[in-house]
Design a protein around this motif. Structure first.
Motif, PDB file in Angstrom:
ATOM      1  N   GLU A  63      29.078 133.414  34.372  1.00 16.28           N
ATOM      2  CA  GLU A  63      30.080 133.541  33.646  1.00 16.28           C
ATOM      3  C   GLU A  63      32.532 133.298  34.090  1.00 16.28           C
ATOM      4  O   GLU A  63      32.617 132.877  33.667  1.00 16.28           O
ATOM      5  N   GLN A  64      32.106 134.145  35.116  1.00 14.41           N
ATOM      6  CA  GLN A  64      33.772 134.271  35.561  1.00 14.41           C
ATOM      7  C   GLN A  64      33.796 133.486  36.554  1.00 14.41           C
ATOM      8  O   GLN A  64      35.472 132.610  36.289  1.00 14.41           O
ATOM      9  N   LYS A  65      32.986 132.452  36.715  1.00 16.71           N
ATOM     10  CA  LYS A  65      33.582 131.127  38.314  1.00 16.71           C
ATOM     11  C   LYS A  65      33.454 129.881  36.923  1.00 16.71           C
ATOM     12  O   LYS A  65      34.769 129.227  37.026  1.00 16.71           O
ATOM     13  N   MET A  66      32.861 130.188  35.732  1.00 18.82           N
ATOM     14  CA  MET A  66      33.212 128.956  34.933  1.00 18.82           C
ATOM     15  C   MET A  66      34.272 129.347  34.227  1.00 18.82           C
ATOM     16  O   MET A  66      35.116 128.651  33.662  1.00 18.82           O
ATOM     17  N   ILE A  67      34.851 130.401  34.024  1.00 18.85           N
ATOM     18  CA  ILE A  67      36.321 130.252  33.314  1.00 18.85           C
ATOM     19  C   ILE A  67      37.192 130.166  33.986  1.00 18.85           C
ATOM     20  O   ILE A  67      38.085 129.741  33.982  1.00 18.85           O
ATOM     21  N   TRP A  72      42.311 126.051  33.650  1.00 21.17           N
ATOM     22  CA  TRP A  72      44.086 125.906  33.847  1.00 21.17           C
ATOM     23  C   TRP A  72      44.068 124.700  32.619  1.00 21.17           C
ATOM     24  O   TRP A  72      44.763 124.117  33.032  1.00 21.17           O
ATOM     25  N   PHE A  73      42.309 124.530  31.879  1.00 19.63           N
ATOM     26  CA  PHE A  73      42.903 123.526  30.637  1.00 19.63           C
ATOM     27  C   PHE A  73      43.321 124.710  30.107  1.00 19.63           C
ATOM     28  O   PHE A  73      44.021 124.102  28.676  1.00 19.63           O
ATOM     29  N   VAL A  74      43.227 126.264  29.807  1.00 20.19           N
ATOM     30  CA  VAL A  74      43.565 126.110  28.267  1.00 20.19           C
ATOM     31  C   VAL A  74      45.134 126.686  27.111  1.00 20.19           C
ATOM     32  O   VAL A  74      45.759 126.675  26.708  1.00 20.19           O
ATOM     33  N   LEU A  75      46.397 126.859  28.659  1.00 21.67           N
ATOM     34  CA  LEU A  75      48.087 126.872  28.552  1.00 21.67           C
ATOM     35  C   LEU A  75      48.442 125.656  28.773  1.00 21.67           C
ATOM     36  O   LEU A  75      49.439 125.529  29.261  1.00 21.67           O
ATOM     37  N   ALA A  76      47.943 124.532  28.614  1.00 24.51           N
ATOM     38  CA  ALA A  76      48.445 122.667  29.342  1.00 24.51           C
ATOM     39  C   ALA A  76      48.964 122.603  28.311  1.00 24.51           C
ATOM     40  O   ALA A  76      49.725 122.492  28.112  1.00 24.51           O
ATOM     41  N   PHE A  77      48.524 123.130  27.310  1.00 25.76           N
ATOM     42  CA  PHE A  77      49.589 121.928  25.774  1.00 25.76           C
ATOM     43  C   PHE A  77      50.508 123.373  25.456  1.00 25.76           C
ATOM     44  O   PHE A  77      51.785 121.846  25.504  1.00 25.76           O
ATOM     45  N   ALA A  78      50.540 124.066  26.007  1.00 25.18           N
ATOM     46  CA  ALA A  78      52.139 125.087  26.176  1.00 25.18           C
ATOM     47  C   ALA A  78      52.674 124.251  26.693  1.00 25.18           C
ATOM     48  O   ALA A  78      54.616 124.235  26.942  1.00 25.18           O
ATOM     49  N   GLY A  79      52.455 123.877  28.069  1.00 25.23           N
ATOM     50  CA  GLY A  79      53.659 123.461  29.379  1.00 25.23           C
ATOM     51  C   GLY A  79      53.927 122.021  28.773  1.00 25.23           C
ATOM     52  O   GLY A  79      54.928 121.771  28.588  1.00 25.23           O
ATOM     53  N   ALA A  80      53.126 121.263  27.781  1.00 21.24           N
ATOM     54  CA  ALA A  80      53.579 120.039  27.418  1.00 21.24           C
ATOM     55  C   ALA A  80      55.000 120.070  26.516  1.00 21.24           C
ATOM     56  O   ALA A  80      55.418 119.139  26.697  1.00 21.24           O
ATOM     57  N   LEU A  81      54.468 120.884  25.285  1.00 17.83           N
ATOM     58  CA  LEU A  81      55.459 121.152  24.963  1.00 17.83           C
ATOM     59  C   LEU A  81      56.700 121.548  24.903  1.00 17.83           C
ATOM     60  O   LEU A  81      57.942 121.169  24.991  1.00 17.83           O
ATOM     61  N   ILE A  82      57.307 122.443  26.708  1.00 22.07           N
ATOM     62  CA  ILE A  82      57.522 123.131  26.857  1.00 22.07           C
ATOM     63  C   ILE A  82      58.509 121.984  27.792  1.00 22.07           C
ATOM     64  O   ILE A  82      59.442 121.908  27.641  1.00 22.07           O
ATOM     65  N   SER A  83      57.983 121.573  28.408  1.00 22.96           N
ATOM     66  CA  SER A  83      58.553 119.637  29.025  1.00 22.96           C
ATOM     67  C   SER A  83      59.281 119.353  27.977  1.00 22.96           C
ATOM     68  O   SER A  83      60.101 118.329  28.813  1.00 22.96           O
ATOM     69  N   GLY A  84      58.193 118.180  27.148  1.00 24.30           N
ATOM     70  CA  GLY A  84      58.175 117.286  26.515  1.00 24.30           C
ATOM     71  C   GLY A  84      60.309 118.044  26.140  1.00 24.30           C
ATOM     72  O   GLY A  84      61.565 117.066  25.678  1.00 24.30           O
ATOM     73  N   TYR A  85      60.304 118.849  25.229  1.00 18.44           N
ATOM     74  CA  TYR A  85      61.653 119.976  24.872  1.00 18.44           C
ATOM     75  C   TYR A  85      62.947 120.054  25.511  1.00 18.44           C
ATOM     76  O   TYR A  85      64.084 118.846  25.794  1.00 18.44           O
ATOM     77  N   LEU A  86      62.601 120.128  27.734  1.00 14.93           N
ATOM     78  CA  LEU A  86      63.638 119.936  28.384  1.00 14.93           C
ATOM     79  C   LEU A  86      63.514 119.036  29.495  1.00 14.93           C
ATOM     80  O   LEU A  86      65.006 118.923  29.809  1.00 14.93           O
ATOM     81  N   THR A  87      62.730 117.481  28.335  1.00 13.84           N
ATOM     82  CA  THR A  87      63.279 116.108  29.127  1.00 13.84           C
ATOM     83  C   THR A  87      64.376 115.569  29.071  1.00 13.84           C
ATOM     84  O   THR A  87      64.944 114.752  28.852  1.00 13.84           O
ATOM     85  N   VAL A  88      64.737 116.389  27.065  1.00 13.22           N
ATOM     86  CA  VAL A  88      66.174 115.616  27.076  1.00 13.22           C
ATOM     87  C   VAL A  88      67.319 117.100  27.517  1.00 13.22           C
ATOM     88  O   VAL A  88      68.426 116.206  26.486  1.00 13.22           O
ATOM     89  N   LEU A  89      67.246 117.384  27.633  1.00 16.87           N
ATOM     90  CA  LEU A  89      68.507 118.882  28.092  1.00 16.87           C
ATOM     91  C   LEU A  89      68.672 118.655  29.735  1.00 16.87           C
ATOM     92  O   LEU A  89      69.850 119.176  29.786  1.00 16.87           O
ATOM     93  N   VAL A  90      67.756 119.097  30.941  1.00 14.75           N
ATOM     94  CA  VAL A  90      67.836 119.008  31.591  1.00 14.75           C
ATOM     95  C   VAL A  90      67.392 117.937  32.633  1.00 14.75           C
ATOM     96  O   VAL A  90      67.477 116.622  32.127  1.00 14.75           O
ATOM     97  N   ASN A  91      68.654 117.950  33.971  1.00 14.99           N
ATOM     98  CA  ASN A  91      67.798 116.973  34.874  1.00 14.99           C
ATOM     99  C   ASN A  91      66.745 116.987  35.801  1.00 14.99           C
ATOM    100  O   ASN A  91      66.055 117.511  35.442  1.00 14.99           O
ATOM    101  N   LEU A  92      66.474 115.253  35.255  1.00 14.85           N
ATOM    102  CA  LEU A  92      64.085 115.047  35.362  1.00 14.85           C
ATOM    103  C   LEU A  92      63.907 114.892  36.624  1.00 14.85           C
ATOM    104  O   LEU A  92      63.036 115.162  36.887  1.00 14.85           O
ATOM    105  N   MET A 121      43.434 139.412  37.832  1.00 12.69           N
ATOM    106  CA  MET A 121      44.338 138.440  38.444  1.00 12.69           C
ATOM    107  C   MET A 121      44.546 137.103  39.235  1.00 12.69           C
ATOM    108  O   MET A 121      45.564 136.670  38.505  1.00 12.69           O
ATOM    109  N   ILE A 122      43.773 136.883  39.477  1.00  8.24           N
ATOM    110  CA  ILE A 122      43.298 135.494  40.352  1.00  8.24           C
ATOM    111  C   ILE A 122      43.126 134.522  38.517  1.00  8.24           C
ATOM    112  O   ILE A 122      43.559 133.813  38.243  1.00  8.24           O
ATOM    113  N   LEU A 123      42.231 135.322  37.401  1.00  3.05           N
ATOM    114  CA  LEU A 123      42.445 134.542  36.530  1.00  3.05           C
ATOM    115  C   LEU A 123      43.804 134.675  35.749  1.00  3.05           C
ATOM    116  O   LEU A 123      44.580 132.874  35.411  1.00  3.05           O
TER     117      LEU A 123
END
Length: 467
Positions: A63-67, A72-92, A121-123
């Motif tokens: 179970e630990q190996k499967m997790i 790396w799928f788990v928080l990818a959705f949050a990264g997409a929203l953060i990056s989308g907002y940053l694309t109009v604010l910072v140097n790409l 920690m590795i998780l």
């Protein structure tokens, strides 16, 4: 003096983005495939002998190996929203540089963390890596939007998003080499990390967020891009009407299509899933299955580029509005995949399943010049923001469904594996067929209103398609 040669500077930027995707995805696959292969007992494998990384990982439960594999799928959705907002604010340029540099550092950190710390920690490191990974695509979309004319979007988008497939080939071949080498498993992380450093140096030297800030683009190419790419001035604040976007039916057509096709491409098309399915069919892990997967991966980038080029040629002739061309490609891709999923789910010969899976993968290439190009149909400066918003919604299901859909940790007993998973594959194939049908249905129905933001702003709404 501008850069003058057969290819334009815009093509150099696209090449850098392709390599970026390959390097980033290869770094992500390092941990995933390490755990997958460490689950196999290989008598002739000298790499695994007394390797500290292997010894640490083998103490984890299944179970630990499967997790860890899917973490790396788990928080990818949050990264997409953060990056989308940053694309109009910072140097790409520096946004993408920071993303890849962060993943590079994390790649070096992972083997040290596995050997010297505990599982929690590795998780945490894997979860944070997934968050940063989710930030990459909106940044890349925003850069493509500023460098690519509409008549080249199909081939450029197809080429850039073929990078995960190319990364799969590189990592699998590299692991095949390391599998028989005296090096330790940790060497794969350092090799991938070194490639990340090389890309960061190349991007810092030659990458640019837009033609106006590129020091080696010719005045002729800069003028051509300024004329052909409809975008707001980079020194002006983005003026986007959010009420208009959220009331836009085409926006929801693209959103629904992206949510459902993300399930298809991130879950069902991944080669591990197909290998697991072959195991459930009673087929032992062999050169036949492995060779089939490699063949699929090797041909897909070429097919994607060919399909994108055809789409661009049709749009260049201006005989049909580009939204009609995109709907046509999208329909062929998704309805064809729907049929393939149904046939795989209800047929018995293994050879037929292989053939349908290959067709399934290659039909998916037609989606890139399809609905994926719709993100460039608004003010180009908003494309990364809209893609991040849509990807935020599309990636949420993966945080919860991935562990169910990836039976990649094969047990030593094929009969036990078959009894555990065989009955679960048919519903997954049927869900893929349903997702394909519904995604294309909503995209065709909703992406029609010419007064809404998600239609090409360069098009004349009064165009006569019969001329």
């Amino acid at each position: 003096m501008g850069f003058e040669c057969v290819c334009g500077v815009r093509h150099i930027q696209i090449l850098l983005l392709v390599i970026c995707g390959m390097v980033e995805y290869s770094m992500l696959l390092s941990m995933r495939i390490s755990i997958f292969l460490l689950n196999w007992e290989t008598v002739s494998n000298y790499t695994l002998f007394d390797d500290p990384f292997r010894q640490a990982v083998r103490h984890y439960t299944t179970e630990q190996k499967m997790i860890l594999i899917n973490g790396w799928f788990v928080l990818a959705f949050a990264g997409a929203l953060i990056s989308g907002y940053l694309t109009v604010l910072v140097n790409l340029k520096y946004l993408l540089l920071g993303i890849i540099a962060s993943i590079t550092v994390l790649t070096y950190v992972i083997p040290v963390t596995v050997v010297n710390t505990n599982y929690d920690m590795i998780l945490a490191v894997i979860l944070f890596t997934g968050l940063v990974h989710g930030m990459k695509d909106p940044a890349i979309i925003a850069i493509i939007a500023r460098w690519t004319p509409r008549t080249e979007l199909g081939r450029c988008v197809s080429l850039v998003f073929s990078s995960p497939t190319l990364a799969n080939i590189i990592v699998i071949l590299l692991f095949s080499f390391l599998n028989e080498s005296p090096s330790s498993w940790t060497s794969i992380f350092y090799l991938m990390g070194n490639s990340g450093i090389l890309w960061c140096v190349s991007w810092y030297a030659f990458g640019s967020p837009n033609p106006n800030k590129c020091f080696y683009v010719s005045s002729k190419e800069r003028a051509m891009l300024s004329k052909s790419i409809a975008t707001s001035e980079t020194n002006k604040k983005l003026n986007i009407s959010w009420p208009a976007v959220f009331k836009s039916l085409p926006f929801y057509g693209v959103l629904i299509s992206k949510v459902l096709t993300t399930w298809i491409f991130r879950i069902m098309l991944f080669s591990f899933f197909f290998q697991g399915y072959m195991f459930a069919r009673g087929l032992k892990y062999s050169v036949k299955v492995f060779g089939t997967v490699i063949l699929i991966m090797a041909l897909i980038p070429a097919v994607q580029f060919l399909v994108g080029t055809i789409g661009d040629k049709v749009i260049t002739h201006k005989k049909y509005p580009s939204r009609y061309v995109r709907k046509t490609f999208n329909s062929i891709a998704l309805w064809g995949e729907c049929v393939c999923c149904l046939l795989i789910g209800y047929t018995t010969p293994v050879t037929w399943d292989n053939a349908m899976y290959i067709m399934f993968c290659h039909l998916g290439c037609m989606e890139y010049p399809g609905c994926l190009c719709s993100f460039f149909d608004v003010d180009r400066k908003a494309s990364g923001l809209l893609f991040g918003l849509v990807n935020f919604v599309a990636l949420i299901p993966l945080a919860y469904l991935t562990n169910y859909s990836f039976p990649v940790l094969i047990t030593a007993d094929p009969l036990k594996f078959e009894s555990n998973w065989k009955g679960k594959y048919e519903p997954i194939w049927l869900s893929g067929a349903f997702a394909c049908f519904i995604a294309n249905f909503f995209y065709i129905i909703l992406a029609t209103d010419e007064t809404n933001p998600m239609v090409p702003m360069e098009e004349n709404p009064q165009i006569d398609v019969k001329k």
